[in-house]
Motif scaffolding. Structure first.
Motif, PDB file in Angstrom:
ATOM      1  N   THR A 184       0.832  -1.206   0.000  1.00 37.11           N
ATOM      2  CA  THR A 184       0.000   0.000   0.000  1.00 37.11           C
ATOM      3  C   THR A 184       0.864   1.253   0.000  1.00 37.11           C
ATOM      4  O   THR A 184       0.608   2.203  -0.754  1.00 37.11           O
ATOM      5  N   ALA A 185       1.908   1.254   0.832  1.00 40.06           N
ATOM      6  CA  ALA A 185       2.805   2.404   0.887  1.00 40.06           C
ATOM      7  C   ALA A 185       3.598   2.553  -0.402  1.00 40.06           C
ATOM      8  O   ALA A 185       3.818   3.669  -0.891  1.00 40.06           O
ATOM      9  N   GLN A 186       4.018   1.423  -0.978  1.00 39.98           N
ATOM     10  CA  GLN A 186       4.818   1.472  -2.197  1.00 39.98           C
ATOM     11  C   GLN A 186       4.009   1.976  -3.388  1.00 39.98           C
ATOM     12  O   GLN A 186       4.531   2.672  -4.273  1.00 39.98           O
ATOM     13  N   LYS A 187       2.725   1.643  -3.425  1.00 41.26           N
ATOM     14  CA  LYS A 187       1.901   2.040  -4.566  1.00 41.26           C
ATOM     15  C   LYS A 187       1.809   3.553  -4.734  1.00 41.26           C
ATOM     16  O   LYS A 187       1.768   4.056  -5.851  1.00 41.26           O
ATOM     17  N   VAL A 188       1.783   4.284  -3.602  1.00 43.35           N
ATOM     18  CA  VAL A 188       1.617   5.737  -3.720  1.00 43.35           C
ATOM     19  C   VAL A 188       2.909   6.434  -4.118  1.00 43.35           C
ATOM     20  O   VAL A 188       2.938   7.661  -4.245  1.00 43.35           O
ATOM     21  N   HIS A 189       3.987   5.667  -4.335  1.00 43.39           N
ATOM     22  CA  HIS A 189       5.170   6.222  -4.988  1.00 43.39           C
ATOM     23  C   HIS A 189       4.935   6.332  -6.493  1.00 43.39           C
ATOM     24  O   HIS A 189       5.627   7.083  -7.181  1.00 43.39           O
ATOM     25  N   GLU A 190       3.969   5.569  -7.004  1.00 41.90           N
ATOM     26  CA  GLU A 190       3.720   5.533  -8.446  1.00 41.90           C
ATOM     27  C   GLU A 190       2.330   6.027  -8.826  1.00 41.90           C
ATOM     28  O   GLU A 190       2.118   6.498  -9.950  1.00 41.90           O
ATOM     29  N   LEU A 191       1.365   5.899  -7.928  1.00 41.65           N
ATOM     30  CA  LEU A 191      -0.008   6.311  -8.175  1.00 41.65           C
ATOM     31  C   LEU A 191      -0.413   7.386  -7.181  1.00 41.65           C
ATOM     32  O   LEU A 191       0.167   7.491  -6.094  1.00 41.65           O
ATOM     33  N   SER A 192      -1.427   8.176  -7.519  1.00 43.51           N
ATOM     34  CA  SER A 192      -1.985   9.094  -6.530  1.00 43.51           C
ATOM     35  C   SER A 192      -2.732   8.270  -5.492  1.00 43.51           C
ATOM     36  O   SER A 192      -3.175   7.138  -5.774  1.00 43.51           O
ATOM     37  N   PRO A 193      -2.908   8.795  -4.267  1.00 46.06           N
ATOM     38  CA  PRO A 193      -3.643   8.029  -3.253  1.00 46.06           C
ATOM     39  C   PRO A 193      -5.037   7.617  -3.715  1.00 46.06           C
ATOM     40  O   PRO A 193      -5.491   6.507  -3.404  1.00 46.06           O
ATOM     41  N   GLU A 195      -5.993   6.964  -6.816  1.00 44.83           N
ATOM     42  CA  GLU A 195      -5.841   5.883  -7.784  1.00 44.83           C
ATOM     43  C   GLU A 195      -5.476   4.567  -7.102  1.00 44.83           C
ATOM     44  O   GLU A 195      -5.830   3.488  -7.589  1.00 44.83           O
ATOM     45  N   ALA A 196      -4.779   4.652  -5.989  1.00 39.15           N
ATOM     46  CA  ALA A 196      -4.326   3.446  -5.288  1.00 39.15           C
ATOM     47  C   ALA A 196      -5.385   2.861  -4.368  1.00 39.15           C
ATOM     48  O   ALA A 196      -5.217   1.741  -3.867  1.00 39.15           O
ATOM     49  N   GLN A 197      -6.499   3.578  -4.159  1.00 41.79           N
ATOM     50  CA  GLN A 197      -7.515   3.135  -3.201  1.00 41.79           C
ATOM     51  C   GLN A 197      -8.194   1.850  -3.658  1.00 41.79           C
ATOM     52  O   GLN A 197      -8.633   1.734  -4.804  1.00 41.79           O
ATOM     53  N   THR A 198      -8.275   0.875  -2.763  1.00 39.10           N
ATOM     54  CA  THR A 198      -9.013  -0.370  -3.022  1.00 39.10           C
ATOM     55  C   THR A 198      -9.939  -0.631  -1.839  1.00 39.10           C
ATOM     56  O   THR A 198      -9.974   0.135  -0.876  1.00 39.10           O
ATOM     57  N   GLY A 199     -10.692  -1.742  -1.893  1.00 36.01           N
ATOM     58  CA  GLY A 199     -11.509  -2.145  -0.749  1.00 36.01           C
ATOM     59  C   GLY A 199     -12.993  -2.009  -1.005  1.00 36.01           C
ATOM     60  O   GLY A 199     -13.437  -1.478  -2.035  1.00 36.01           O
ATOM     61  N   PRO A 200     -13.810  -2.471  -0.045  1.00 28.73           N
ATOM     62  CA  PRO A 200     -15.266  -2.490  -0.244  1.00 28.73           C
ATOM     63  C   PRO A 200     -15.895  -1.105  -0.397  1.00 28.73           C
ATOM     64  O   PRO A 200     -16.854  -0.947  -1.155  1.00 28.73           O
ATOM     65  N   ALA A 201     -15.353  -0.088   0.270  1.00 29.42           N
ATOM     66  CA  ALA A 201     -15.976   1.233   0.212  1.00 29.42           C
ATOM     67  C   ALA A 201     -15.842   1.852  -1.175  1.00 29.42           C
ATOM     68  O   ALA A 201     -16.809   2.402  -1.720  1.00 29.42           O
ATOM     69  N   VAL A 202     -14.639   1.773  -1.766  1.00 33.52           N
ATOM     70  CA  VAL A 202     -14.446   2.376  -3.091  1.00 33.52           C
ATOM     71  C   VAL A 202     -15.224   1.599  -4.157  1.00 33.52           C
ATOM     72  O   VAL A 202     -15.624   2.156  -5.188  1.00 33.52           O
ATOM     73  N   SER A 230     -15.313   4.838   5.724  1.00 32.25           N
ATOM     74  CA  SER A 230     -15.962   4.215   4.569  1.00 32.25           C
ATOM     75  C   SER A 230     -16.803   5.231   3.805  1.00 32.25           C
ATOM     76  O   SER A 230     -16.764   5.279   2.560  1.00 32.25           O
ATOM     77  N   ASN A 231     -17.548   6.043   4.540  1.00 36.93           N
ATOM     78  CA  ASN A 231     -18.383   7.062   3.892  1.00 36.93           C
ATOM     79  C   ASN A 231     -17.538   8.077   3.136  1.00 36.93           C
ATOM     80  O   ASN A 231     -17.906   8.519   2.039  1.00 36.93           O
ATOM     81  N   ASP A 232     -16.389   8.435   3.703  1.00 39.12           N
ATOM     82  CA  ASP A 232     -15.568   9.438   3.031  1.00 39.12           C
ATOM     83  C   ASP A 232     -14.838   8.859   1.820  1.00 39.12           C
ATOM     84  O   ASP A 232     -14.626   9.556   0.828  1.00 39.12           O
ATOM     85  N   ILE A 233     -14.468   7.579   1.895  1.00 35.02           N
ATOM     86  CA  ILE A 233     -13.893   6.918   0.713  1.00 35.02           C
ATOM     87  C   ILE A 233     -14.922   6.912  -0.418  1.00 35.02           C
ATOM     88  O   ILE A 233     -14.601   7.199  -1.581  1.00 35.02           O
ATOM     89  N   GLN A 234     -16.171   6.627  -0.076  1.00 37.90           N
ATOM     90  CA  GLN A 234     -17.232   6.639  -1.082  1.00 37.90           C
ATOM     91  C   GLN A 234     -17.451   8.042  -1.650  1.00 37.90           C
ATOM     92  O   GLN A 234     -17.674   8.202  -2.853  1.00 37.90           O
ATOM     93  N   ARG A 235     -17.371   9.045  -0.778  1.00 35.13           N
ATOM     94  CA  ARG A 235     -17.539  10.434  -1.249  1.00 35.13           C
ATOM     95  C   ARG A 235     -16.490  10.790  -2.304  1.00 35.13           C
ATOM     96  O   ARG A 235     -16.819  11.353  -3.355  1.00 35.13           O
ATOM     97  N   LEU A 236     -15.236  10.459  -2.026  1.00 40.00           N
ATOM     98  CA  LEU A 236     -14.183  10.764  -2.984  1.00 40.00           C
ATOM     99  C   LEU A 236     -14.350   9.961  -4.275  1.00 40.00           C
ATOM    100  O   LEU A 236     -14.116  10.473  -5.366  1.00 40.00           O
ATOM    101  N   ALA A 237     -14.769   8.697  -4.135  1.00 39.89           N
ATOM    102  CA  ALA A 237     -14.997   7.866  -5.328  1.00 39.89           C
ATOM    103  C   ALA A 237     -16.119   8.434  -6.174  1.00 39.89           C
ATOM    104  O   ALA A 237     -16.032   8.464  -7.416  1.00 39.89           O
ATOM    105  N   ASP A 238     -17.174   8.923  -5.520  1.00 42.75           N
ATOM    106  CA  ASP A 238     -18.304   9.521  -6.260  1.00 42.75           C
ATOM    107  C   ASP A 238     -17.863  10.798  -6.976  1.00 42.75           C
ATOM    108  O   ASP A 238     -18.292  11.067  -8.099  1.00 42.75           O
ATOM    109  N   ASN A 239     -16.985  11.581  -6.338  1.00 44.13           N
ATOM    110  CA  ASN A 239     -16.500  12.817  -6.963  1.00 44.13           C
ATOM    111  C   ASN A 239     -15.651  12.518  -8.193  1.00 44.13           C
ATOM    112  O   ASN A 239     -15.616  13.302  -9.145  1.00 44.13           O
TER     113      ASN A 239
END
Length: 240
Positions: A184-193, A195-202, A230-239
């Protein structure tokens, strides 16, 4: 340079090691024994907790009003020194520090602020012996930087603690999470946070999120954290 380091905490411990390794003369003074403070030095660095900073600055600068003083606090203004000494500033190394684990200052970004050009030149000379990542940033900008660091470091580490509690309840060690944490930490060296988001909320997996929230019913405070994140991850995904 002759450096006086005031404080014996996590940052002071790491900074003393880095300064000595860089060839500087360092006098390390406990903030409770300021009577041993030398009257002259190239730079006085006050590295104490924020709550004690004002009192330590007042005591340390007395009789040394022509010396260069800096503090290391992310959210405290440079002007805490105003009227107490002629030359002052901030030396803020943005990193998480522990006494048990020394960090390599070569990898650290240092943010500087001073009240005059001569002080900035001296502080940059000192900083270049520790790292190549040197930036000038005023007190208002540093407050925002510190807030960002709280989210990126302190809150993330608290989530590690919550993860460890969930695992411990089933007899599992936190070490099983380390490959996931590292990737997870390594991914944000190459992707924006985002873009790197995974999991049930996104993904919008409401059934999984409801099940996991129900699993936390016995710990309402942690359940609230789970639902808020979880709600805030969904908010950013919706945006997006």
């Amino acid at each position: 340079m002759k450096i006086v380091l005031i404080g014996r905490g996590r940052l002071a411990t790491n900074l003393e090691h880095a300064l000595l390794s860089a060839g500087h003369e360092v006098a390390s003074i406990n903030s409770r024994t300021l009577e041993a403070l030398p009257l002259e030095a190239d730079v006085y660095i006050v590295a104490v907790k924020d709550a004690a900073l004002a009192d330590v600055i007042r005591a340390a600068t007395k009789g040394r009003e022509s010396q260069l003083f800096v503090h290391t606090a992310g959210s405290m203004p440079m002007d805490m020194f105003k009227g107490l000494t002629a030359h002052y500033g901030v030396f803020y190394p943005m990193q998480t520090f522990s006494k048990e684990r020394l960090v390599d200052f070569n990898d650290i970004s240092v943010f500087l602020e001073t009240n005059d050009a001569v002080s900035m030149e001296r502080l940059k000379m000192l900083s270049t012996t520790l790292t190549t990542h040197i930036y000038e940033l005023d007190s208002e900008g540093r407050k925002h930087l510190h807030l960002a660091a709280v989210f990126a470091c302190n809150f993330v580490n608290h989530c590690y603690s919550l993860s460890a509690e969930v695992l411990a309840a089933k007899g599992l060690p936190f070490s099983v999470m380390l490959p996931l944490v590292d990737e997870t930490a390594q991914k944000v060296h190459e992707l924006s946070p985002r873009e790197a988001q995974t999991g049930p909320a996104v993904r919008g997996d409401q059934n999984v999120m409801q099940m996991q929230a129900n699993m936390l019913a016995g710990n309402p405070a942690v359940k609230q954290i789970y639902e808020a994140l979880s709600n805030d991850i969904q908010r950013l995904a919706d945006n997006d």
